[in-house]
Design a protein around this motif. Sequence first.
Motif, PDB file in Angstrom:
ATOM      1  N   GLU A  23       0.919  -1.225   0.098  1.00 22.92           N
ATOM      2  CA  GLU A  23      -0.077   0.142  -0.313  1.00 22.92           C
ATOM      3  C   GLU A  23       1.072   0.641  -0.703  1.00 22.92           C
ATOM      4  OE1 GLU A  23      -3.407   0.007  -0.041  1.00 22.92           O
ATOM      5  OE2 GLU A  23      -3.248  -2.311  -0.246  1.00 22.92           O
ATOM      6  N   GLY A  49      -6.239  -1.882  -7.138  1.00 19.62           N
ATOM      7  CA  GLY A  49      -6.670  -0.435  -5.966  1.00 19.62           C
ATOM      8  C   GLY A  49      -6.007   0.154  -5.406  1.00 19.62           C
ATOM      9  N   GLN A  50      -5.006  -0.005  -4.893  1.00 20.09           N
ATOM     10  CA  GLN A  50      -3.651   0.112  -3.990  1.00 20.09           C
ATOM     11  C   GLN A  50      -4.107   1.850  -4.224  1.00 20.09           C
ATOM     12  OE1 GLN A  50      -2.472  -2.487  -5.953  1.00 20.09           O
ATOM     13  NE2 GLN A  50      -2.094  -4.300  -5.026  1.00 20.09           N
ATOM     14  N   SER A  52      -6.377   3.744  -5.447  1.00 23.28           N
ATOM     15  CA  SER A  52      -7.370   4.468  -5.758  1.00 23.28           C
ATOM     16  C   SER A  52      -7.982   4.146  -4.215  1.00 23.28           C
ATOM     17  CB  SER A  52      -8.553   2.862  -6.526  1.00 23.28           C
ATOM     18  OG  SER A  52      -8.146   2.926  -7.590  1.00 23.28           O
ATOM     19  N   ARG A  53      -7.869   2.990  -3.876  1.00 21.17           N
ATOM     20  CA  ARG A  53      -7.935   3.301  -1.525  1.00 21.17           C
ATOM     21  C   ARG A  53      -7.651   4.256  -0.630  1.00 21.17           C
ATOM     22  NH1 ARG A  53      -7.496  -2.136  -3.182  1.00 21.17           N
ATOM     23  NH2 ARG A  53      -5.170  -1.924  -2.045  1.00 21.17           N
ATOM     24  N   ARG A  57      -9.870   8.304   0.607  1.00 20.33           N
ATOM     25  CA  ARG A  57     -10.164   8.970   2.056  1.00 20.33           C
ATOM     26  C   ARG A  57      -9.121  10.849   1.807  1.00 20.33           C
ATOM     27  NH1 ARG A  57      -6.387   4.543   2.870  1.00 20.33           N
ATOM     28  NH2 ARG A  57      -4.505   5.404   2.999  1.00 20.33           N
ATOM     29  N   HIS A  76     -11.077  -3.803  -5.614  1.00 21.25           N
ATOM     30  CA  HIS A  76     -11.263  -3.195  -3.980  1.00 21.25           C
ATOM     31  C   HIS A  76     -11.367  -2.379  -3.475  1.00 21.25           C
ATOM     32  CE1 HIS A  76      -8.980  -3.832  -0.337  1.00 21.25           C
ATOM     33  NE2 HIS A  76      -8.783  -5.368  -1.447  1.00 21.25           N
ATOM     34  N   GLY A  77     -12.420  -1.565  -3.295  1.00 16.04           N
ATOM     35  CA  GLY A  77     -12.008  -0.498  -2.056  1.00 16.04           C
ATOM     36  C   GLY A  77     -13.644   0.041  -1.464  1.00 16.04           C
ATOM     37  N   PRO A  78     -13.237   1.553  -0.836  1.00 16.33           N
ATOM     38  CA  PRO A  78     -14.847   2.195  -0.043  1.00 16.33           C
ATOM     39  C   PRO A  78     -15.541   2.508  -0.896  1.00 16.33           C
ATOM     40  CG  PRO A  78     -13.207   3.399   0.079  1.00 16.33           C
ATOM     41  CD  PRO A  78     -12.060   2.126  -0.710  1.00 16.33           C
ATOM     42  N   VAL A  81     -15.367   4.783  -4.417  1.00 23.82           N
ATOM     43  CA  VAL A  81     -14.403   4.426  -5.802  1.00 23.82           C
ATOM     44  C   VAL A  81     -15.482   3.598  -6.584  1.00 23.82           C
ATOM     45  CG1 VAL A  81     -12.558   3.424  -6.284  1.00 23.82           C
ATOM     46  CG2 VAL A  81     -12.909   4.422  -4.032  1.00 23.82           C
TER      47      VAL A  81
END
Length: 250
Positions: A23, A49-50, A52-53, A57, A76-78, A81
Amino acid sequence: MSNGIFKDHFSTQSTSYGRFRPEYPEELFGYLAGLGGRELVWDCACGSGQASRGLARYFSKVVATDGSAEQIANAHGPDNVTFAVALADKCPLEDRIADLVTVAQALHWFDLEAFYREVRRVVRPGGYIAVWSYAVTSVTPEIDDAIEELYNGIIGPYWPPERIHVEEGYKRLAFPFRTVAAPDIAMTVLWDFEQLMGYFGSWSAVARYKQDKGHDPLPLVRDRLLSAWGDPAKVREVSWPLMLRVGQVG
Protein backbone atom coordinates in the motif's frame (compact mmCIF):
# COMPACT_ATOMS: atom_id res chain seq x y z
CA MET A 1 -0.94 0.15 -23.72
CA SER A 2 1.68 1.09 -26.31
CA ASN A 3 1.16 2.21 -29.90
CA GLY A 4 -2.58 1.87 -29.35
CA ILE A 5 -2.40 -1.78 -28.21
CA PHE A 6 -3.13 -2.77 -24.64
CA LYS A 7 -0.36 -4.91 -23.16
CA ASP A 8 -1.77 -6.95 -20.29
CA HIS A 9 1.20 -8.05 -18.21
CA PHE A 10 -0.64 -8.75 -14.97
CA SER A 11 -3.83 -10.76 -15.55
CA THR A 12 -2.11 -14.10 -14.96
CA GLN A 13 -1.09 -13.01 -11.46
CA SER A 14 -3.89 -10.53 -10.69
CA THR A 15 -4.84 -12.33 -7.48
CA SER A 16 -1.30 -12.23 -6.06
CA TYR A 17 -0.98 -8.65 -7.29
CA GLY A 18 -3.98 -7.68 -5.22
CA ARG A 19 -2.77 -9.60 -2.15
CA PHE A 20 0.90 -8.74 -2.08
CA ARG A 21 1.50 -5.36 -3.68
CA PRO A 22 2.36 -2.79 -0.96
CA GLU A 23 0.00 0.00 0.00
CA TYR A 24 1.20 3.52 -0.73
CA PRO A 25 2.08 5.83 2.20
CA GLU A 26 -0.40 8.24 3.74
CA GLU A 27 2.07 11.08 3.17
CA LEU A 28 1.62 10.68 -0.58
CA PHE A 29 -2.15 11.04 -0.49
CA GLY A 30 -2.05 13.94 1.93
CA TYR A 31 0.30 15.76 -0.44
CA LEU A 32 -1.88 15.05 -3.49
CA ALA A 33 -5.01 16.23 -1.68
CA GLY A 34 -3.29 19.50 -0.89
CA LEU A 35 -2.67 20.34 -4.55
CA GLY A 36 -6.14 21.71 -5.25
CA GLY A 37 -9.73 20.52 -5.50
CA ARG A 38 -10.72 17.33 -3.71
CA GLU A 39 -14.00 16.42 -5.40
CA LEU A 40 -12.98 13.92 -8.07
CA VAL A 41 -9.82 12.03 -8.98
CA TRP A 42 -9.29 9.65 -11.89
CA ASP A 43 -6.92 6.84 -10.90
CA CYS A 44 -5.81 5.46 -14.27
CA ALA A 45 -4.41 1.93 -14.57
CA CYS A 46 -5.50 1.30 -11.00
CA GLY A 47 -4.62 -2.40 -10.89
CA SER A 48 -6.33 -3.90 -7.88
CA GLY A 49 -6.84 -0.51 -6.25
CA GLN A 50 -3.81 0.16 -4.07
CA ALA A 51 -3.73 3.88 -4.88
CA SER A 52 -7.50 4.13 -5.27
CA ARG A 53 -8.10 3.20 -1.64
CA GLY A 54 -5.63 5.79 -0.40
CA LEU A 55 -7.10 8.50 -2.60
CA ALA A 56 -10.60 7.66 -1.34
CA ARG A 57 -9.66 8.86 2.13
CA TYR A 58 -9.05 12.38 0.79
CA PHE A 59 -11.27 12.83 -2.27
CA SER A 60 -15.06 12.77 -2.42
CA LYS A 61 -15.07 10.42 -5.40
CA VAL A 62 -12.48 8.21 -7.10
CA VAL A 63 -13.02 6.79 -10.58
CA ALA A 64 -10.52 3.95 -10.93
CA THR A 65 -9.96 2.37 -14.36
CA ASP A 66 -7.77 -0.38 -15.73
CA GLY A 67 -7.53 -2.09 -19.10
CA SER A 68 -7.42 -5.52 -17.45
CA ALA A 69 -10.80 -7.03 -16.56
CA GLU A 70 -9.01 -9.50 -14.27
CA GLN A 71 -7.39 -6.69 -12.30
CA ILE A 72 -10.71 -4.91 -11.90
CA ALA A 73 -12.32 -8.17 -10.78
CA ASN A 74 -9.76 -8.33 -7.96
CA ALA A 75 -10.00 -4.62 -7.10
CA HIS A 76 -11.73 -3.38 -4.00
CA GLY A 77 -12.27 -0.11 -2.21
CA PRO A 78 -14.77 1.92 -0.18
CA ASP A 79 -18.11 3.11 -1.49
CA ASN A 80 -16.72 6.33 -2.97
CA VAL A 81 -14.53 4.39 -5.43
CA THR A 82 -16.01 3.32 -8.76
CA PHE A 83 -14.01 0.68 -10.62
CA ALA A 84 -14.33 0.27 -14.39
CA VAL A 85 -12.55 -1.52 -17.23
CA ALA A 86 -11.23 1.17 -19.56
CA LEU A 87 -8.07 1.92 -21.52
CA ALA A 88 -5.93 4.90 -20.58
CA ASP A 89 -7.07 6.92 -23.59
CA LYS A 90 -10.79 6.11 -23.18
CA CYS A 91 -11.78 7.43 -19.76
CA PRO A 92 -15.52 7.19 -18.98
CA LEU A 93 -15.54 10.63 -17.33
CA GLU A 94 -17.09 13.76 -18.80
CA ASP A 95 -15.03 16.72 -19.99
CA ARG A 96 -13.23 18.96 -17.50
CA ILE A 97 -14.51 17.27 -14.38
CA ALA A 98 -11.51 15.80 -12.55
CA ASP A 99 -9.37 17.71 -10.06
CA LEU A 100 -6.53 15.22 -10.37
CA VAL A 101 -5.36 12.29 -12.50
CA THR A 102 -3.05 9.71 -10.93
CA VAL A 103 -1.00 6.91 -12.49
CA ALA A 104 0.78 4.57 -10.10
CA GLN A 105 3.51 2.35 -11.56
CA ALA A 106 1.92 2.20 -15.02
CA LEU A 107 2.81 5.23 -17.18
CA HIS A 108 5.42 3.22 -19.10
CA TRP A 109 2.67 1.07 -20.67
CA PHE A 110 0.72 3.95 -22.21
CA ASP A 111 0.45 5.51 -25.62
CA LEU A 112 1.50 8.81 -24.05
CA GLU A 113 0.20 11.14 -26.75
CA ALA A 114 -3.28 9.60 -26.60
CA PHE A 115 -3.29 9.44 -22.80
CA TYR A 116 -2.20 13.04 -22.35
CA ARG A 117 -4.89 14.13 -24.78
CA GLU A 118 -7.42 12.34 -22.58
CA VAL A 119 -5.96 13.96 -19.46
CA ARG A 120 -6.45 17.41 -20.95
CA ARG A 121 -10.02 16.51 -21.84
CA VAL A 122 -10.93 15.15 -18.42
CA VAL A 123 -9.08 17.51 -16.05
CA ARG A 124 -10.60 20.85 -15.15
CA PRO A 125 -8.49 23.95 -15.94
CA GLY A 126 -5.77 24.29 -13.34
CA GLY A 127 -6.09 20.65 -12.23
CA TYR A 128 -3.18 18.27 -11.79
CA ILE A 129 -1.63 15.03 -12.93
CA ALA A 130 0.62 12.95 -10.67
CA VAL A 131 2.55 9.88 -11.79
CA TRP A 132 4.92 7.76 -9.76
CA SER A 133 6.97 4.60 -9.83
CA TYR A 134 9.06 2.49 -7.50
CA ALA A 135 11.78 0.07 -8.48
CA VAL A 136 13.67 -2.56 -6.50
CA THR A 137 12.90 -2.98 -2.82
CA SER A 138 15.48 -2.73 -0.05
CA VAL A 139 15.62 -4.62 3.26
CA THR A 140 19.21 -5.22 4.43
CA PRO A 141 22.45 -5.36 2.41
CA GLU A 142 22.57 -9.17 2.55
CA ILE A 143 18.91 -9.58 1.60
CA ASP A 144 19.28 -6.93 -1.09
CA ASP A 145 22.11 -8.91 -2.69
CA ALA A 146 19.85 -11.97 -2.93
CA ILE A 147 17.05 -9.85 -4.39
CA GLU A 148 19.51 -8.51 -6.96
CA GLU A 149 20.33 -12.09 -8.01
CA LEU A 150 16.62 -12.68 -8.65
CA TYR A 151 15.77 -9.31 -10.18
CA ASN A 152 18.67 -8.76 -12.58
CA GLY A 153 20.06 -12.29 -12.74
CA ILE A 154 17.51 -15.08 -12.81
CA ILE A 155 14.54 -13.18 -14.22
CA GLY A 156 16.45 -10.22 -15.67
CA PRO A 157 15.85 -11.20 -19.33
CA TYR A 158 12.11 -11.47 -18.70
CA TRP A 159 11.52 -7.84 -17.76
CA PRO A 160 9.92 -5.91 -20.64
CA PRO A 161 12.08 -3.11 -22.09
CA GLU A 162 9.68 -0.51 -20.65
CA ARG A 163 10.88 -1.47 -17.17
CA ILE A 164 13.84 0.91 -17.50
CA HIS A 165 11.40 3.82 -17.25
CA VAL A 166 10.16 2.56 -13.88
CA GLU A 167 13.69 2.37 -12.56
CA GLU A 168 14.41 5.90 -13.77
CA GLY A 169 11.25 7.42 -12.29
CA TYR A 170 9.87 8.25 -15.76
CA LYS A 171 12.51 10.96 -16.22
CA ARG A 172 12.93 10.19 -19.93
CA LEU A 173 9.21 9.99 -20.71
CA ALA A 174 7.40 13.03 -22.09
CA PHE A 175 5.54 14.99 -19.42
CA PRO A 176 4.15 18.10 -21.13
CA PHE A 177 2.74 19.88 -18.09
CA ARG A 178 3.90 22.68 -15.83
CA THR A 179 6.17 20.93 -13.36
CA VAL A 180 5.27 21.14 -9.69
CA ALA A 181 7.92 20.42 -7.06
CA ALA A 182 7.18 17.12 -5.32
CA PRO A 183 8.47 15.89 -1.95
CA ASP A 184 10.71 12.89 -1.38
CA ILE A 185 8.49 10.09 -0.10
CA ALA A 186 9.45 6.55 0.89
CA MET A 187 7.10 3.61 0.83
CA THR A 188 7.66 1.20 3.71
CA VAL A 189 5.86 -1.90 4.96
CA LEU A 190 6.41 -4.38 7.78
CA TRP A 191 6.48 -7.86 6.29
CA ASP A 192 7.45 -11.38 7.25
CA PHE A 193 9.36 -13.61 4.85
CA GLU A 194 6.34 -15.16 3.13
CA GLN A 195 4.86 -11.74 2.43
CA LEU A 196 8.09 -10.74 0.69
CA MET A 197 8.03 -13.92 -1.39
CA GLY A 198 4.38 -13.28 -2.26
CA TYR A 199 5.36 -9.83 -3.51
CA PHE A 200 8.05 -11.34 -5.74
CA GLY A 201 5.43 -13.73 -7.09
CA SER A 202 3.38 -10.75 -8.31
CA TRP A 203 6.17 -9.56 -10.62
CA SER A 204 5.36 -9.73 -14.32
CA ALA A 205 8.85 -11.06 -15.11
CA VAL A 206 8.24 -14.01 -12.77
CA ALA A 207 5.07 -14.87 -14.71
CA ARG A 208 6.94 -14.67 -18.04
CA TYR A 209 9.76 -16.84 -16.69
CA LYS A 210 7.20 -19.48 -15.64
CA GLN A 211 5.58 -19.42 -19.06
CA ASP A 212 8.91 -19.82 -20.81
CA LYS A 213 10.69 -22.27 -18.50
CA GLY A 214 7.73 -24.20 -17.14
CA HIS A 215 8.72 -23.74 -13.50
CA ASP A 216 8.74 -21.08 -10.80
CA PRO A 217 12.02 -19.12 -10.48
CA LEU A 218 11.48 -18.21 -6.81
CA PRO A 219 12.72 -21.53 -5.37
CA LEU A 220 16.07 -20.86 -7.09
CA VAL A 221 16.74 -17.99 -4.68
CA ARG A 222 14.51 -18.91 -1.75
CA ASP A 223 17.18 -20.61 0.39
CA ARG A 224 19.59 -17.71 -0.01
CA LEU A 225 16.87 -15.20 0.84
CA LEU A 226 15.75 -17.19 3.86
CA SER A 227 19.30 -17.55 5.15
CA ALA A 228 19.70 -13.78 4.97
CA TRP A 229 16.26 -13.14 6.48
CA GLY A 230 16.49 -15.52 9.44
CA ASP A 231 13.33 -16.66 11.20
CA PRO A 232 10.63 -16.55 8.47
CA ALA A 233 8.13 -15.24 11.04
CA LYS A 234 10.41 -12.30 11.83
CA VAL A 235 8.90 -9.01 10.66
CA ARG A 236 11.27 -6.63 8.88
CA GLU A 237 10.93 -3.17 7.37
CA VAL A 238 10.82 -3.36 3.59
CA SER A 239 11.15 -0.08 1.70
CA TRP A 240 11.04 1.45 -1.77
CA PRO A 241 11.78 5.07 -2.73
CA LEU A 242 8.80 6.59 -4.56
CA MET A 243 9.75 8.62 -7.62
CA LEU A 244 6.99 11.18 -8.09
CA ARG A 245 6.32 13.59 -10.97
CA VAL A 246 3.57 16.17 -10.69
CA GLY A 247 2.29 18.62 -13.29
CA GLN A 248 -0.44 21.22 -13.57
CA VAL A 249 -2.73 20.87 -16.54
CA GLY A 250 -3.24 24.12 -18.45
